[in-house]
Design an enzyme around this catalytic site. Structure first.
Site, short mmCIF file in Angstrom:
data_model
loop_
_atom_site.label_atom_id
_atom_site.label_comp_id
_atom_site.label_asym_id
_atom_site.label_seq_id
_atom_site.Cartn_x
_atom_site.Cartn_y
_atom_site.Cartn_z
N HIS A 29 2.01 4.83 -3.33
CA HIS A 29 2.05 5.96 -2.69
C HIS A 29 3.69 6.72 -3.12
O HIS A 29 3.22 7.73 -3.44
CB HIS A 29 2.68 6.61 -0.52
N HIS A 52 1.03 -1.15 -0.14
CA HIS A 52 -0.05 -0.17 -0.23
C HIS A 52 0.92 1.37 -0.08
O HIS A 52 0.92 2.11 -1.08
CB HIS A 52 -0.82 0.03 0.91
N GLU A 53 1.82 1.37 0.76
CA GLU A 53 2.62 2.36 0.60
C GLU A 53 3.55 2.58 -0.33
O GLU A 53 3.81 3.74 -0.48
CB GLU A 53 3.12 2.43 2.14
#
Length: 232
Positions: free
Chosen positions: A115, A111-112
């Site tokens: 980003h 998920h990170e």
């Protein structure tokens, strides 16, 4: 669209060990077992998770080399979060007090890293353009496995038509509200405005990944979308 920086905390209150001015400082919590377990699971993720390895390779191909000791930090966080991307330091925070299983670590790192990948490939205005933030949150929820069927079953969320899309929408909305001082009504409007385009942006994957075999790099999609954020 957004607030003056001095009027917003940008969610840093959820990560009390964040010291943006000194990214190399090790927190006191590094002395405790949670920290060592976090580091062990992180090593497993970056070495063995197909999704994480794909994202790391995509960033390297873009000139954004990720160094484990520089760009990841295991820290104690607020009990409501599992991780975060600190755009001010280009650093991923992993919440060592909240991530206790390898499968959870794999998902949080993925998920990170989405980003971080967006931060690498485009001029994302994290702090004042809520549409940019919403787009990356939609992509991260969509591509990381956050809304996979097993995870939604564990939350007792299932049976809804277009359930995956609704999960992505709700998780992106929740993430925005956690880190920005904005009304729910305004956040819902922003998510709705960018949802279709950002949901269908799968870069650097070829498609929404549902299994290890989907961890394949789409060179055409990556090249074509490298300036995507300039248009939203």
């Amino acid at each position: 669209m957004g607030q003056a920086k001095e009027e917003a905390d940008y969610g840093y209150d959820l990560f009390p060990e964040r010291e943006a001015k000194n990214v190399t400082k090790r927190p006191v919590s590094s002395l405790f077992p949670f920290h060592h377990k976090c580091q062990f699971m992180l090593n497993n993720t970056v070495n063995h998770s197909p999704y994480a390895k794909l994202l790391l390779n995509a960033m390297s191909n873009s000139g954004c080399e990720v160094l484990k000791d520089r760009h990841f930090s295991c820290e104690d966080c607020d009990g409501t979060v599992s991780g975060g991307f600190d755009a001010a330091t280009s650093q991923i925070v992993l919440c060592q007090n909240n991530v206790q299983k390898q499968s959870h670590m794999d998902r949080v790192v993925t998920h990170e890293l989405i980003h971080a990948f967006d931060h690498c490939r485009a001029r994302v205005d994290w702090f004042s353009n809520f549409r940019h933030l919403a787009c990356s949150e939609i992509r991260a929820a969509n591509l990381s496995g956050d809304c996979s069927f097993p995870n939604e079953m564990s939350r007792y969320h299932f049976g809804m038509k277009q359930h995956h899309q609704e999960c992505v929408r709700n998780r992106a909305l929740r993430s925005i509200l956690a880190v920005r001082k904005i009304s729910r009504e305004e956040a819902e409007k922003i998510v709705a405005e960018v949802f279709d385009s950002c949901f269908n942006d799968h870069a650097p994957f070829e498609r929404i990944p549902h299994s290890k075999k989907d961890a394949t790099f789409d060179h055409r999609n990556y090249q074509n979308r490298s300036r995507y954020y300039a248009n939203i």
